[in-house]
Design a protein around this motif. Structure first.
Motif, mmCIF file in Angstrom:
data_model
loop_
_atom_site.group_PDB
_atom_site.id
_atom_site.type_symbol
_atom_site.label_atom_id
_atom_site.label_comp_id
_atom_site.label_asym_id
_atom_site.label_seq_id
_atom_site.Cartn_x
_atom_site.Cartn_y
_atom_site.Cartn_z
ATOM 1 N N GLY A 133 0.809 -1.215 0.000
ATOM 2 C CA GLY A 133 0.000 0.000 0.000
ATOM 3 C C GLY A 133 0.839 1.259 0.000
ATOM 4 N N VAL A 134 1.895 1.267 0.794
ATOM 5 C CA VAL A 134 2.797 2.423 0.849
ATOM 6 C C VAL A 134 3.414 2.684 -0.531
ATOM 7 C CG1 VAL A 134 4.986 3.261 1.774
ATOM 8 C CG2 VAL A 134 3.310 2.196 3.307
ATOM 9 N N LYS A 135 3.876 1.633 -1.205
ATOM 10 C CA LYS A 135 4.504 1.786 -2.525
ATOM 11 C C LYS A 135 3.496 2.273 -3.568
ATOM 12 C CE LYS A 135 8.092 -1.753 -1.866
ATOM 13 N NZ LYS A 135 8.585 -3.084 -2.345
ATOM 14 N N LEU A 136 2.281 1.727 -3.523
ATOM 15 C CA LEU A 136 1.244 2.147 -4.475
ATOM 16 C C LEU A 136 0.954 3.638 -4.342
ATOM 17 C CD1 LEU A 136 -1.173 -0.863 -4.016
ATOM 18 C CD2 LEU A 136 -0.344 -0.074 -6.245
ATOM 19 N N LEU A 137 0.796 4.086 -3.121
ATOM 20 C CA LEU A 137 0.446 5.484 -2.901
ATOM 21 C C LEU A 137 1.615 6.416 -3.187
ATOM 22 C CD1 LEU A 137 -1.732 5.026 0.298
ATOM 23 C CD2 LEU A 137 -2.502 5.367 -2.054
ATOM 24 N N ALA A 138 2.840 5.923 -3.039
ATOM 25 C CA ALA A 138 4.022 6.735 -3.396
ATOM 26 C C ALA A 138 4.036 6.997 -4.897
ATOM 27 C CB ALA A 138 5.291 6.008 -2.962
ATOM 28 N N ILE A 139 3.658 5.981 -5.681
ATOM 29 C CA ILE A 139 3.569 6.177 -7.136
ATOM 30 C C ILE A 139 2.461 7.172 -7.454
ATOM 31 C CG2 ILE A 139 3.043 5.058 -9.338
ATOM 32 C CD1 ILE A 139 4.267 2.485 -8.177
ATOM 33 N N ALA A 140 1.305 6.975 -6.822
ATOM 34 C CA ALA A 140 0.155 7.849 -7.085
ATOM 35 C C ALA A 140 0.475 9.304 -6.753
ATOM 36 C CB ALA A 140 -1.045 7.371 -6.279
ATOM 37 N N GLU A 141 1.250 9.518 -5.710
ATOM 38 C CA GLU A 141 1.603 10.884 -5.294
ATOM 39 C C GLU A 141 2.339 11.642 -6.393
ATOM 40 O OE1 GLU A 141 0.995 12.864 -2.956
ATOM 41 O OE2 GLU A 141 0.234 11.724 -1.257
ATOM 42 N N LYS A 142 3.150 10.942 -7.174
ATOM 43 C CA LYS A 142 3.984 11.588 -8.189
ATOM 44 C C LYS A 142 3.218 11.917 -9.465
ATOM 45 C CE LYS A 142 7.884 8.808 -6.549
ATOM 46 N NZ LYS A 142 8.765 7.668 -6.915
ATOM 47 N N LEU A 143 2.018 11.378 -9.616
ATOM 48 C CA LEU A 143 1.271 11.519 -10.860
ATOM 49 C C LEU A 143 0.346 12.728 -10.824
ATOM 50 C CD1 LEU A 143 0.361 7.750 -11.351
ATOM 51 C CD2 LEU A 143 2.149 9.044 -12.530
ATOM 52 N N PRO A 144 0.032 13.303 -11.994
ATOM 53 C CA PRO A 144 -0.914 14.421 -12.027
ATOM 54 C C PRO A 144 -2.294 13.948 -11.593
ATOM 55 C CG PRO A 144 -0.424 13.641 -14.255
ATOM 56 C CD PRO A 144 0.537 12.945 -13.336
ATOM 57 N N LYS A 145 -3.019 14.814 -10.855
ATOM 58 C CA LYS A 145 -4.318 14.397 -10.338
ATOM 59 C C LYS A 145 -5.132 15.621 -9.959
ATOM 60 C CE LYS A 145 -1.913 12.379 -7.074
ATOM 61 N NZ LYS A 145 -0.659 13.177 -7.077
ATOM 62 N N SER A 146 -6.430 15.433 -9.837
ATOM 63 C CA SER A 146 -7.309 16.515 -9.386
ATOM 64 C C SER A 146 -7.158 16.708 -7.884
ATOM 65 C CB SER A 146 -8.764 16.177 -9.715
ATOM 66 O OG SER A 146 -9.195 15.086 -8.914
ATOM 67 N N LYS A 147 -7.710 17.789 -7.389
ATOM 68 C CA LYS A 147 -7.674 18.049 -5.946
ATOM 69 C C LYS A 147 -8.406 16.944 -5.180
ATOM 70 C CE LYS A 147 -9.163 21.272 -2.340
ATOM 71 N NZ LYS A 147 -9.948 22.501 -2.028
ATOM 72 N N LYS A 148 -9.562 16.517 -5.722
ATOM 73 C CA LYS A 148 -10.348 15.486 -5.042
ATOM 74 C C LYS A 148 -9.589 14.164 -5.016
ATOM 75 C CE LYS A 148 -14.786 15.371 -5.858
ATOM 76 N NZ LYS A 148 -16.105 15.067 -6.504
ATOM 77 N N ALA A 149 -8.953 13.818 -6.144
ATOM 78 C CA ALA A 149 -8.161 12.582 -6.190
ATOM 79 C C ALA A 149 -7.025 12.642 -5.171
ATOM 80 C CB ALA A 149 -7.612 12.363 -7.597
ATOM 81 N N GLU A 150 -6.417 13.805 -5.076
ATOM 82 C CA GLU A 150 -5.333 13.980 -4.105
ATOM 83 C C GLU A 150 -5.839 13.758 -2.680
ATOM 84 O OE1 GLU A 150 -3.370 17.981 -3.263
ATOM 85 O OE2 GLU A 150 -1.860 16.959 -4.506
#
Length: 570
Positions: A133-150
């Motif tokens: 889970g930690v690794k998945l969210l670390a990848i997600a953090e680096k990607l472009p996203k909306s405020k709600k997704a963030e």
């Protein structure tokens, strides 16, 4: 001169083209490095891939999630959310991974996988799951996203963050708080409200008998259900919010709808039985669990022919409990024989351990077959490492201790008591206070019956009343249809044996209020009323017993006794 000028212009254009091409090469190089790094990170995650195995016509309810990514992946993303809402975790992860494979920059797909491995209502995740889970969210953090997704990503991130130093309950509460903030920001977003309600329910502690969080979650969901009556998550989480004797009536209409909303989900077929069990609606529980087991068999055969999925086993546990309450011993025993025939079960987890220990224990003690109870042994389940499940083991050893006491083998009862105490200490060491308390109730109960057998009735009743009080102060675990034997029912049994039938009747009636339509509760109340010379109540309870078992082929002696009593009293 014009020729030279034209040559110079041509050379400048060519140089500009070369610069653009070089810039593109540099950009592609960096993007390639980025993608290679991302691919390397993904490869280390052991993501579940493969064709989705969806039995039936793939109906899992209606979902439209606003934060999905590309238009091309929206259908798959919504299916993944639908699967997640019915706790079809394996297929949900595979669906989210399909989105990642098609659109690696979809941050919410990584969130989806992190949600698919977070089972907030069940056991705390293993370290390997938390690391993933930690690794998945670390990848997600680096990607472009909306405020709600963030916000979604940061919210579940609070559960995975610092898992090595912060306990599971605290992290669940942090996640719930973040989802509460989102709920306040997006009051009109159905999915935000649903995930907040689930997080709120998951953060409730079992000793809070006010059910404040469960009631709050249920209210949010019931308001949503009026607007979206075919949403699987709303129906599912209403049932979980009201899965308590005091609240079950609030979830009955939803329980009767959920299976139709997601007909191809084994878990959706099973979940209504949680409410049916709280209300003693045994035939409805039996019907929905037969459907659940059938759906689970279909799923298991599609991915691993010859094996059995934990959802089938889970449904079987509720089936056996319901069969026993209508006196259907033969069908209960058929389920146990079927379980023992399994050669492969996946995954070998706490649900399978619970059911495998509870089924033989229930069959013995619900029938007061004390000889059989005294000889109980843990069934040999393929791949089951029993040492990992002290609470589940305690269920069977509790029944074995009761059996040993009733056949006057107090030495063996003391051996079982020692074992129960070791399970309690083990659970304390694991910081699992809820399950340690459950075993403590068992210990108090066994000590009470040992004292009773030794002739100290006063101390025995004091201990048994304490056990019943302890049990009344804590909620049941979502995995179980009920205690192996309720403490207040065992207190009533002891009072009856102590020639205190009026007190016994009060205890049986309290037990039936908390656990409607239990076979032994009704029979015990009838017997206590009879011995209290309360003919009116004796007739009522014996008639209730016959009504409870009217559609079964039961040969239990209690039914014959009811008929014999009622014949001259009808």
């Amino acid at each position: 001169m014009r020729i030279f000028e034209n040559i110079k212009i041509y050379e400048m254009k060519e140089l500009k083209k070369q610069n653009v091409a070089f810039g593109l090469l540099i950009l592609l190089f960096f993007l390639g490095c980025k993608n290679n790094k991302q691919n390397t990170e993904l490869a280390s995650l052991n993501l579940l891939r493969g064709e989705l195995q969806l039995c039936g016509n793939g109906q899992f309810g209606d979902v439209s999630f606003s934060e999905s990514c590309s238009y091309e992946t929206r259908k798959t993303f919504n299916l993944a959310i639908s699967l997640l809402h019915s706790f079809e975790y394996i297929e949900a992860e595979k669906a989210f991974v399909q989105v990642i494979d098609e659109d690696p920059d979809c941050a919410m797909a990584y969130w989806g996988v992190a949600m698919s491995i977070y089972h907030g209502l069940w056991a705390p995740p293993e370290p390997s799951v938390l690391k993933k889970g930690v690794k998945l969210l670390a990848i997600a953090e680096k990607l472009p996203k909306s405020k709600k997704a963030e916000q979604y990503i940061h919210a579940i991130g609070d559960f995975y963050k610092d898992w090595e130093t912060v306990d599971n309950q605290t992290r669940k509460e942090l996640y719930s708080q973040k989802m509460g903030e989102m709920f306040n920001d997006y009051m009109d977003d159905t999915e935000v409200a649903i995930f907040y309600a689930l997080a709120l329910r998951a953060s409730a502690i079992p000793t809070d008998k006010s059910y404040s969080k469960q009631r709050a979650a249920g209210k949010i969901l019931q308001d949503l259900f009026q607007e979206e009556p075919n949403h699987p998550g709303i129906a599912h989480y209403i049932i979980h919010s009201y899965d308590y004797p005091e609240l079950a009536e609030l979830g009955l209409s939803t329980a009767r709808r959920y299976a139709d909303i997601a007909p191809n989900s084994a878990h959706a077929q099973h979940m209504p039985s949680h409410i049916f069990t709280r209300l003693g609606l045994w035939n409805e529980s039996i019907s929905t669990n037969i459907n659940s087991a059938s759906s689970a068999v279909c799923y298991a055969e599609s991915i691993a022919p010859g094996s059995h999925w934990d959802e089938e086993v889970h449904a079987m546990g509720y089936l056996v409990y319901a069969y026993l309450q209508i006196g259907e011993n033969e069908k209960a025993n058929e389920q146990y024989a079927y379980l023992k025939s399994f050669e492969k079960i996946f995954p070998p987890n706490f649900k399978i351990a619970y059911t495998a220990a509870a089924i033989p224990a229930r069959i013995a003690v619900e029938n007061k077959n004390w000889e059989a109870a005294s000889l109980l042994e843990l069934p040999q389940i393929p791949g089951m490492e029993w040492e990992k499940f002290p609470w589940q083991q305690s269920l069977l050893h509790f029944a074995k201790a009761l059996g040993s006491i009733h056949v006057n083998n107090l030495i063996e009862a003391e051996n079982q008591l020692t074992l129960l105490k070791s399970f309690r200490e083990e659970l304390k060491d694991l910081n699992d206070s809820y399950k340690a308390n459950q075993v403590a109730i068992q210990i108090e109960t066994i000590e009470a019956w040992v004292e009773f057998k030794n002739g100290d009735v006063k101390r025995a009743l004091s201990l048994m009343r304490n056990a019943a009080e302890m049990e009344s102060m804590t909620s049941k675990h979502p995995v179980t249809p009920g205690e192996i034997l309720p403490a207040d029912e065992l207190l009533a049994d002891m009072l009856l044996k102590a020639n205190k039938p009026i007190e016994a009747l009060d205890a049986y009636e309290l037990n039936l209020k908390r656990r409607p339509n239990r076979f032994n509760g009704i029979y015990g109340a009838a017997l206590a009323a009879k011995e209290s010379s309360n003919n009116e109540k004796a007739i009522f309870y014996f008639e209730s017993l016959l009504d409870l078992t009217k559609d079964s082929n039961s040969d239990r002696p209690e039914i014959r006794e009811a008929k014999e009593f009622l014949q001259p009293n009808s």
